[in-house]
Scaffold this motif. Structure first.
Motif, PDB file in Angstrom:
ATOM      1  N   GLU A   1     -23.907 -29.038 -17.787  1.00 40.18           N
ATOM      2  CA  GLU A   1     -22.779 -28.442 -18.502  1.00 40.18           C
ATOM      3  C   GLU A   1     -22.350 -27.113 -17.881  1.00 40.18           C
ATOM      4  O   GLU A   1     -23.177 -26.237 -17.637  1.00 40.18           O
TER       5      GLU A   1
ATOM      6  N   LYS B   1     -24.943 -39.824 -12.184  1.00 40.07           N
ATOM      7  CA  LYS B   1     -25.635 -41.099 -12.375  1.00 40.07           C
ATOM      8  C   LYS B   1     -26.046 -41.648 -11.012  1.00 40.07           C
ATOM      9  O   LYS B   1     -25.236 -41.713 -10.092  1.00 40.07           O
TER      10      LYS B   1
ATOM     11  N   GLU C   1     -29.790 -40.891 -15.011  1.00 40.05           N
ATOM     12  CA  GLU C   1     -28.709 -39.914 -15.041  1.00 40.05           C
ATOM     13  C   GLU C   1     -29.151 -38.604 -15.657  1.00 40.05           C
ATOM     14  O   GLU C   1     -30.174 -38.528 -16.348  1.00 40.05           O
TER      15      GLU C   1
ATOM     16  N   VAL D   1     -27.158 -34.830 -17.301  1.00 36.45           N
ATOM     17  CA  VAL D   1     -25.885 -34.206 -17.662  1.00 36.45           C
ATOM     18  C   VAL D   1     -25.979 -32.699 -17.404  1.00 36.45           C
ATOM     19  O   VAL D   1     -26.975 -32.054 -17.728  1.00 36.45           O
TER      20      VAL D   1
ATOM     21  N   LYS E   1     -18.777 -31.031 -19.572  1.00 37.25           N
ATOM     22  CA  LYS E   1     -20.017 -31.700 -19.177  1.00 37.25           C
ATOM     23  C   LYS E   1     -19.771 -32.677 -18.042  1.00 37.25           C
ATOM     24  O   LYS E   1     -18.746 -33.358 -18.001  1.00 37.25           O
ATOM     25  N   TYR E   2     -20.747 -32.728 -17.155  1.00 29.97           N
ATOM     26  CA  TYR E   2     -20.684 -33.583 -15.982  1.00 29.97           C
ATOM     27  C   TYR E   2     -21.905 -34.477 -15.973  1.00 29.97           C
ATOM     28  O   TYR E   2     -23.015 -34.006 -16.204  1.00 29.97           O
ATOM     29  N   ARG E   3     -21.690 -35.752 -15.682  1.00 33.10           N
ATOM     30  CA  ARG E   3     -22.809 -36.686 -15.637  1.00 33.10           C
ATOM     31  C   ARG E   3     -23.042 -37.124 -14.203  1.00 33.10           C
ATOM     32  O   ARG E   3     -22.117 -37.552 -13.520  1.00 33.10           O
TER      33      ARG E   3
ATOM     34  N   SER F   1     -18.150 -36.170 -18.248  1.00 36.24           N
ATOM     35  CA  SER F   1     -18.618 -37.129 -19.241  1.00 36.24           C
ATOM     36  C   SER F   1     -17.658 -37.204 -20.432  1.00 36.24           C
ATOM     37  O   SER F   1     -17.686 -38.153 -21.194  1.00 36.24           O
TER      38      SER F   1
ATOM     39  N   CYS G   1     -28.624 -31.933  -9.395  1.00 43.35           N
ATOM     40  CA  CYS G   1     -28.963 -33.314  -9.748  1.00 43.35           C
ATOM     41  C   CYS G   1     -29.877 -33.817  -8.650  1.00 43.35           C
ATOM     42  O   CYS G   1     -29.478 -33.852  -7.488  1.00 43.35           O
TER      43      CYS G   1
END
Ligand SMILES: *[C@@H]1O[C@H](CO)[C@@H](O)[C@H](O)[C@H]1NC(C)=O
Ligand SMILES: *[C@@H]1O[C@H](CO)[C@@H](O)[C@H](O)[C@H]1NC(C)=O
Length: 259
Positions: free
Chosen positions: A126, A113, A122, A124, A109-111, A56, A38
């Motif tokens: 996975e 932000k 943001e 996402v 899934k991971y968000r 998420s 990210c």
């Protein structure tokens, strides 16, 4: 009025930032670690910067960066000691998360932000598969002359210890049925179970087994050895395999001279 809206939209866009993630879903070995990427495409001011990583699906807080530091005290317990920012990277706009000791429950899934000034963005990430067993070999075929020795590669992911392997077999796959080349069972190689075509010509590299390296040494290659070999592993109720092709290039130079 209309013009004003357009201008303010342009301002938001030029001030805004893009949050980027990986190009696709991630596969991770069980018990292994993974970096959940990210990052932003341009540097952000550190002041007021906040990075919020959540599942998420459940909104579970995986990790939080706020007020200039990471905030492990608000992390959900499961992720305590397992999810870490690269703290020295944050000033460079890299908010990737290191997740260690990955378990099957981490699939999902991971968000990520990111809040900076008035803006937020943001991405996402996975984790698609947490794999219990990963077996890898070589991605190209092997060539040899008759009479040469060859090594066929097979490695079991290091998060599985050799003791956990119930059975590992090297087989030559054949349209008339598989031929057993070499077997490893109950923590030991069983060369006496090899098919007679391979008896006394095949072995593991004994010192490598503790590292999960079950590569096969095939000595004095014969024309009929040509074909596809499969290394198949059974552990913890699942199996995985890798294949490698042995291409016979022909008689060795020495043999040609002699005939
Ligand atoms: C972010 O930092 C981690 C750890 O140093 C690194 O593996 C990753 O490649 C970095 N990502 C970017 C986009 O720089
Ligand atoms: C396994 O051992 C063999 C023989 O020493 C070596 O050639 C091969 O590179 C090793 N494979 C791995 C993945 O370390």
């Amino acid at each position: 009025m209309y013009q004003l809206i357009i201008i303010s939209l342009l301002l938001v866009n030029s001030d805004g930032f893009q949050v980027r993630g990986p190009s696709g879903p991630l596969d991770v070995p069980l018990g292994g670690s993974v970096v959940l990427p990210c990052y932003v495409d341009k540097p952000l001011t550190m002041e007021g910067l906040e990075v919020d990583w959540r599942r998420s699906d459940t909104e579970t807080l995986v990790h939080l960066y706020q007020d200039g530091e990471s905030r492990p005290e608000v992390q959900q317990q499961d992720y305590h000691d397992r999810a870490h920012f690269f703290t020295d990277q944050i000033q460079h706009g890299n908010f990737s998360l290191l997740l260690i000791n990955v378990t099957a429950e981490d699939e999902g899934k991971y968000r990520c932000k990111v809040f900076s000034g008035q803006d937020s963005g943001e991405t996402v990430v996975e984790i698609k598969h947490v794999e219990r067993l990963i077996v890898s070999g070589s991605d190209h075929s092997i060539s040899a002359y008759a009479g040469e020795d060859v090594t066929l590669n097979c490695s079991v992911d290091s998060h599985i210890t050799p003791e956990e392997i119930e059975e590992l077999s090297w087989k030559k796959t054949d349209k008339d049925g598989d031929i057993l080349v070499l077997l490893y069972q109950n923590n030991e190689p069983l060369p006496e179970s090899s098919h007679e075509q391979y008896r006394d010509r095949v072995e593991f590299f004994t010192d490598e087994i503790s590292k999960g390296n079950f590569s096969l040494r095939l000595k004095s290659v014969r024309t009929e050895d040509k074909g596809v070999y499969m290394c198949q592993v059974f552990a913890g109720g699942v199996s995985a395999d890798t294949t490698v092709e042995l291409e016979q290039l022909g008689e060795s130079q020495i043999n040609k001279k002699n005939t």
